[in-house]
Design an enzyme around this catalytic site. Sequence first.
Site, PDB file in Angstrom:
ATOM      1  N   GLU A  44       0.865  -1.179   0.000  1.00 49.68           N
ATOM      2  CA  GLU A  44       0.000   0.000   0.000  1.00 49.68           C
ATOM      3  C   GLU A  44       0.898   1.224   0.000  1.00 49.68           C
ATOM      4  O   GLU A  44       1.704   1.419   0.916  1.00 49.68           O
ATOM      5  CB  GLU A  44      -0.923   0.020   1.216  1.00 49.68           C
ATOM      6  CG  GLU A  44      -1.874   1.223   1.200  1.00 49.68           C
ATOM      7  CD  GLU A  44      -2.689   1.357   2.479  1.00 49.68           C
ATOM      8  OE1 GLU A  44      -3.742   2.011   2.434  1.00 49.68           O
ATOM      9  OE2 GLU A  44      -2.266   0.808   3.525  1.00 49.68           O
ATOM     10  N   ASN A  96       9.938   7.129   0.750  1.00 45.72           N
ATOM     11  CA  ASN A  96       9.295   7.873  -0.320  1.00 45.72           C
ATOM     12  C   ASN A  96       8.831   6.917  -1.416  1.00 45.72           C
ATOM     13  O   ASN A  96       9.641   6.182  -1.993  1.00 45.72           O
ATOM     14  CB  ASN A  96      10.279   8.897  -0.888  1.00 45.72           C
ATOM     15  CG  ASN A  96       9.601   9.895  -1.816  1.00 45.72           C
ATOM     16  OD1 ASN A  96       8.542   9.628  -2.379  1.00 45.72           O
ATOM     17  ND2 ASN A  96      10.208  11.053  -1.971  1.00 45.72           N
ATOM     18  N   ASP A 118      -3.198  11.861  -2.428  1.00 42.71           N
ATOM     19  CA  ASP A 118      -3.328  13.308  -2.618  1.00 42.71           C
ATOM     20  C   ASP A 118      -3.745  13.571  -4.059  1.00 42.71           C
ATOM     21  O   ASP A 118      -3.079  13.132  -5.000  1.00 42.71           O
ATOM     22  CB  ASP A 118      -1.989  13.979  -2.326  1.00 42.71           C
ATOM     23  CG  ASP A 118      -2.104  15.492  -2.190  1.00 42.71           C
ATOM     24  OD1 ASP A 118      -2.909  16.091  -2.927  1.00 42.71           O
ATOM     25  OD2 ASP A 118      -1.375  16.072  -1.364  1.00 42.71           O
ATOM     26  N   LYS A 122      -4.131  20.866  -9.072  1.00 41.13           N
ATOM     27  CA  LYS A 122      -3.632  21.842 -10.041  1.00 41.13           C
ATOM     28  C   LYS A 122      -2.886  21.147 -11.171  1.00 41.13           C
ATOM     29  O   LYS A 122      -2.119  20.221 -10.954  1.00 41.13           O
ATOM     30  CB  LYS A 122      -2.719  22.847  -9.345  1.00 41.13           C
ATOM     31  CG  LYS A 122      -3.446  23.714  -8.321  1.00 41.13           C
ATOM     32  CD  LYS A 122      -2.517  24.720  -7.678  1.00 41.13           C
ATOM     33  CE  LYS A 122      -3.281  25.577  -6.670  1.00 41.13           C
ATOM     34  NZ  LYS A 122      -2.404  26.569  -5.995  1.00 41.13           N
ATOM     35  N   ASP A 154     -12.209   9.472  -2.839  1.00 45.72           N
ATOM     36  CA  ASP A 154     -13.494  10.160  -2.795  1.00 45.72           C
ATOM     37  C   ASP A 154     -13.501  11.343  -3.756  1.00 45.72           C
ATOM     38  O   ASP A 154     -14.510  12.045  -3.873  1.00 45.72           O
ATOM     39  CB  ASP A 154     -13.791  10.666  -1.377  1.00 45.72           C
ATOM     40  CG  ASP A 154     -12.932  11.868  -1.017  1.00 45.72           C
ATOM     41  OD1 ASP A 154     -11.703  11.805  -1.243  1.00 45.72           O
ATOM     42  OD2 ASP A 154     -13.479  12.867  -0.528  1.00 45.72           O
ATOM     43  N   THR A 191     -10.365   2.671   4.939  1.00 44.52           N
ATOM     44  CA  THR A 191      -9.274   3.431   5.518  1.00 44.52           C
ATOM     45  C   THR A 191      -9.872   4.472   6.468  1.00 44.52           C
ATOM     46  O   THR A 191     -11.093   4.685   6.501  1.00 44.52           O
ATOM     47  CB  THR A 191      -8.461   4.158   4.430  1.00 44.52           C
ATOM     48  OG1 THR A 191      -9.205   5.282   3.953  1.00 44.52           O
ATOM     49  CG2 THR A 191      -8.130   3.229   3.273  1.00 44.52           C
ATOM     50  N   GLU A 192      -9.013   5.151   7.206  1.00 44.97           N
ATOM     51  CA  GLU A 192      -9.495   6.213   8.085  1.00 44.97           C
ATOM     52  C   GLU A 192     -10.182   7.318   7.288  1.00 44.97           C
ATOM     53  O   GLU A 192     -11.255   7.808   7.671  1.00 44.97           O
ATOM     54  CB  GLU A 192      -8.329   6.798   8.897  1.00 44.97           C
ATOM     55  CG  GLU A 192      -7.732   5.852   9.922  1.00 44.97           C
ATOM     56  CD  GLU A 192      -6.607   4.995   9.364  1.00 44.97           C
ATOM     57  OE1 GLU A 192      -5.933   4.318  10.154  1.00 44.97           O
ATOM     58  OE2 GLU A 192      -6.394   5.002   8.131  1.00 44.97           O
ATOM     59  N   TYR A 193      -9.550   7.724   6.194  1.00 46.52           N
ATOM     60  CA  TYR A 193     -10.137   8.766   5.358  1.00 46.52           C
ATOM     61  C   TYR A 193     -11.456   8.316   4.751  1.00 46.52           C
ATOM     62  O   TYR A 193     -12.399   9.100   4.623  1.00 46.52           O
ATOM     63  CB  TYR A 193      -9.170   9.170   4.248  1.00 46.52           C
ATOM     64  CG  TYR A 193      -8.105  10.145   4.670  1.00 46.52           C
ATOM     65  CD1 TYR A 193      -8.421  11.262   5.443  1.00 46.52           C
ATOM     66  CD2 TYR A 193      -6.785   9.966   4.285  1.00 46.52           C
ATOM     67  CE1 TYR A 193      -7.454  12.164   5.829  1.00 46.52           C
ATOM     68  CE2 TYR A 193      -5.796  10.864   4.661  1.00 46.52           C
ATOM     69  CZ  TYR A 193      -6.130  11.966   5.429  1.00 46.52           C
ATOM     70  OH  TYR A 193      -5.162  12.858   5.807  1.00 46.52           O
ATOM     71  N   GLU A 194     -11.516   7.070   4.339  1.00 44.41           N
ATOM     72  CA  GLU A 194     -12.732   6.557   3.723  1.00 44.41           C
ATOM     73  C   GLU A 194     -13.912   6.670   4.675  1.00 44.41           C
ATOM     74  O   GLU A 194     -15.010   7.098   4.280  1.00 44.41           O
ATOM     75  CB  GLU A 194     -12.521   5.103   3.311  1.00 44.41           C
ATOM     76  CG  GLU A 194     -13.699   4.468   2.607  1.00 44.41           C
ATOM     77  CD  GLU A 194     -13.381   3.083   2.083  1.00 44.41           C
ATOM     78  OE1 GLU A 194     -14.307   2.426   1.578  1.00 44.41           O
ATOM     79  OE2 GLU A 194     -12.203   2.657   2.176  1.00 44.41           O
TER      80      GLU A 194
END
Length: 212
Positions: A44, A96, A118, A122, A154, A191-194
Amino acid sequence: MRLRNKPWAKDKLEQYPQYVITSPQLLKGEWNNAFELKQPLHIEIGTERGRFITEMAKANPHVNYLGIELQPSVIVTALERVIEADVTNLKLLNANAADVTEYFAKGEVDRVYLNFSDPWPKKRHEKRRLTYKTFLKQYEDILIDQGEIHFKTDNQGLFEYSLTSFSEYGLLLKWVSLDLHNSDFEGNIMTEYEEKFSNKGNRIYRSEVKYR
């Protein structure tokens, strides 16, 4: 999101060599030696606080998992999850993701997960998106033949961009959902963000693509 610095994070990561890989270059071509069992390896990229990768490892003991995260102050939380899970098929790497070809030989990785990367909205930042063609080339260089990328976000704009990027690179689209949580997909691990974005009413987009 503002990242709270944890100056002690690097020291704590170094205290758990059984869970945290500190010299990935030395394992290039030898990743099976990092785990107890010789099994398929799923990575991941951008593992954040580790919820997804930890739950995947617990649910699939026949697969080895590696969570890669750049920020020590973030991955140290993932480490706490890994310690609690106490499984042998899961490791973390504080590194990285732009350098994955320095860490893995061709055919060492069976699957790449990209979760809530992320979006870099732009245009001038397009090359930083983890589904940009130069990243797709790196994944191809480390994956097995017909290896897969599983992608969740999302962000509708990033999802549309990524589907185009996959197609232009020549990847085969295996599965796609424009609303994952209202689909027939089984076994989704959030995930946490999900969880955060879904609770706000955001749709979750998901795709699976395969190299030809």
